[in-house]
Design a protein around this motif. Structure first.
Motif, short mmCIF file in Angstrom:
data_model
loop_
_atom_site.label_atom_id
_atom_site.label_comp_id
_atom_site.label_asym_id
_atom_site.label_seq_id
_atom_site.Cartn_x
_atom_site.Cartn_y
_atom_site.Cartn_z
N TYR A 8 0.89 -1.25 -0.08
CA TYR A 8 -0.07 0.07 0.10
C TYR A 8 0.96 1.26 0.02
N GLU A 10 2.78 4.46 -2.35
CA GLU A 10 2.08 5.77 -3.17
C GLU A 10 1.80 5.41 -4.69
N LEU A 13 -1.53 3.26 -4.45
CA LEU A 13 -2.60 4.31 -3.93
C LEU A 13 -3.00 5.28 -4.89
N ASN A 16 -5.03 3.72 -7.69
CA ASN A 16 -6.47 3.25 -7.20
C ASN A 16 -7.25 4.69 -7.08
N ARG A 17 -6.53 5.80 -6.71
CA ARG A 17 -7.19 7.02 -6.50
C ARG A 17 -7.56 7.47 -8.12
N ALA A 65 -8.37 -1.86 -3.91
CA ALA A 65 -7.17 -0.89 -4.48
C ALA A 65 -6.25 -1.72 -5.16
#
Lengths: 166, 423
Positions: A8, A10, A13, A16-17, A65
């Motif tokens: 998890y 950067e 993530l 995922n965003r 994610a």
């Protein structure tokens, strides 16, 4: 750093965003649906092939994610590649996720995709990372629906999570 | 532990009932484990509870000193095993206040108990265009067997809906009955949301229409005092491993006349009076349903678990779990960006929740980093997930050996998940 904390980070993530190549592709020549019934990951991969190359690719769906970031980075990796190159990447990614390919060794083509190597230490999450690649494979072969269970299990006999009773 | 955090509702407090959670925890060797270098915080009790040393010891004693096949031989060990095995029937009868021991059928678990009723009762008495009533809150094990029956017989399933709090709509339930209704199968406590259904009222409504009813008690038996005579249900199913006993053993309670009317489901040894190639005469209940060598050690382990729970006291267990649920609901509920799913007025100690923008599987993996074990997924209750418009939830489910401090750890771990994903 633990396997989960390593995963998890950067890059994952961020994908995922802000998933890249998100959305249904207009005029797709190939597509497939991928489903992991155990956790509810459910994605669609769309392809437009031209001259045995991936001219365009898109995906959408609902997933965790790890699955979403994996799909997002997959679309970046295979866009513009020949079909056989995409298949090689799918195989190498799968082997890395299962711990059968050392990401620090030379001779593979994974590049930035090695950020997913930590998933090998999270056996219940391996299928989340592999599902997009399995769905890509299905789309390339015009198999409409991929599943992480039963005969279509991309990781058969690996002792991964089965449907629980609770 | 001192527990002055919230004001309990009516009823005695756990510590007034002599309950000391720290002392109880010493009975559970697994609770001393560390996961990822953090003390294990085990909040997946609705999936399977942990086993106290007393049950483990009983199991080992059977395995080391008492094992033989039951109901078979005249030698010493077979007599010991048979006696210990049959003695558990009396314990189960007393636990749920059944009228007679022969109303207690040993099975491999709740799933087999329900399947036994489907095969033994359903296939005999439910036919084309008949109707079976289930609820939207059911676990798959109380849906799929009835669907199989419907497919084979041409019967239809009718589903009781629930409101946004996760409470069944009893008026809708009442209106589902008609001349074709042949059976009702509903859960006592929802595994996904924790809702305690008004099953006594639901039994009375079914009986007013002359319809028998099965209660899936898998999530109720570990937490509530169950009285099958007071409930007046026709069947009650539950599992050993959710109440500090072993896996592989469960119970089907059935009223004697209902069990008598049923056909056996499995044929084999130990379920017969006599066998010739012309004809077999079945044994009486409950042996009629207990073909083959049963899980003897597991049954005896279940007996030890019942003794253990009785020793603590089901009232004290319920009081402590109610306090855990209240505290967890308050603490998790006050986190912004977290939604609790299932707000029924009457709940068992189950807290299903969603963290905004984070898939439950990511929540579960990151909670595990802090040693916190929760279940993530659809909890084998996909219709509940569909009803609430989510693919899955994270679920913390509590047992009497959990503490308020562990809930603080859970809350801190959820905050960390939010921090990771806030980026």
């Amino acid at each position: 750093m633990s396997a989960a904390n390593q995963l998890y980070q950067e890059v994952i993530l961020d994908h995922n965003r802000k998933p890249r190549n998100w959305g249904k592709l207009e005029h797709a020549s190939h597509h497939a649906e991928g489903l992991n019934p155990l956790c509810g990951d459910h994605i669609f991969v769309y392809l437009r092939l031209r001259d045995a190359s991936v001219e365009a690719i898109g995906f959408e769906g609902q997933s965790c994610a790890i699955c979403k970031a994996s799909a997002s980075m997959m679309t970046q990796s295979v866009k513009g590649k020949r079909v056989d190159e995409a298949e090689t990447l799918a195989r190498e990614f799968r082997e890395m996720a299962l711990g059968k390919l050392d990401p620090s060794a030379s001779g593979h083509h994974l590049g930035r995709l090695t950020v997913f190597s930590g998933v090998r230490d999270l056996p219940t999450r391996v299928k989340c990372a592999i599902l997009p690649w399995h769905t890509l494979h299905s789309a390339l072969h015009s198999i409409a629906r991929a599943s992480t269970e039963g005969d279509a299990d991309p990781v058969p006999g690996s002792g991964l999570e089965r449907a629980g009773h609770a | 532990m001192k527990s002055a955090v919230t004001t309990p509702r009516a009823g005695a407090r756990a510590d007034d009932l002599g309950f000391d959670v720290e002392r109880v925890r010493q009975d559970f060797p697994i609770l001393t484990l560390k996961v990822n270098d953090k003390p294990l915080v085990f909040l997946d009790n609705a999936a399977s509870s942990q086993m106290p040393q007393q049950v483990i010891d009983r199991y080992v004693r059977y395995r080391s000193r008492e094992h033989a096949n039951i109901h078979r031989a005249v030698h010493y060990l077979s007599e010991v095993a048979t006696r210990e095995y049959e003695a558990v029937r009396a314990k189960v009868r007393a636990l749920i206040n059944a009228r007679e021991e022969r109303e207690i059928v040993y099975t491999s678990g709740t799933t087999e108990s329900i399947n036994l009723v489907m095969h033994g009762y359903g296939r005999k008495f439910i036919g084309a265009d008949d109707e079976v009533i289930l609820s939207v809150l059911e676990h798959h094990s109380n849906i799929v067997p009835w669907q199989m029956l419907a497919q084979e017989s041409g019967a239809h399933l009718r589903v009781v809906p629930c409101n946004d709090a996760g409470e069944l709509d009893i008026d809708a339930y009442r209106s589902l009955f008609n001349a074709r209704t042949r059976f009702v199968a509903v859960g006592h406590v929802s595994n996904a949301l924790g809702t305690v259904n008004p099953v006594k009222e639901m039994v009375a409504i079914a009986h007013a229409h002359g319809v028998p009813i099965l209660l899936d008690g898998a999530q109720a038996a570990p937490h509530l005092q169950v009285d099958v005579q007071d409930l007046d249900c026709d069947f009650y199913a539950f599992s050993g491993h959710k109440m500090c006993g072993p896996t592989g053993v469960g119970i089907l309670y059935g009223k004697a006349e209902r069990l008598r009317a049923m056909q056996p489901f499995k044929g084999g040894g130990d379920m017969i009076l006599s066998v010739t190639f012309d004809r077999t005469v079945y044994a009486d209940i409950p042996q009629k349903f207990e073909a083959g060598t049963p899980p003897i050690a597991e049954v005896i382990g279940l007996g030890a678990a019942i003794d253990y729970l009785n020793g603590i006291g089901l009232d004290a267990i319920k009081a402590h779990e109610d306090e855990l649920l209240r505290y967890a609901t308050d603490r998790v509920g006050e986190l912004s960006g977290v939604r609790i799913i299932g707000r029924a007025r009457s709940k068992a100690a189950v807290l299903s929740f969603e963290v905004d923008g984070v898939h439950p599987h990511d929540v579960g993996t990151l909670l595990n980093e802090d040693g916190v074990a929760v279940r993530t997924g659809h909890h084998c209750a996909q219709p509940v997930m569909q009803r609430f418009g989510v693919p899955a939830t994270a679920r913390a489910s509590f047992a009497f050996y959990n503490t308020l401090r562990e809930i603080d750890v859970l809350v801190g771990a959820i905050r960390k998940v939010q921090k990771v994903f806030a980026g």
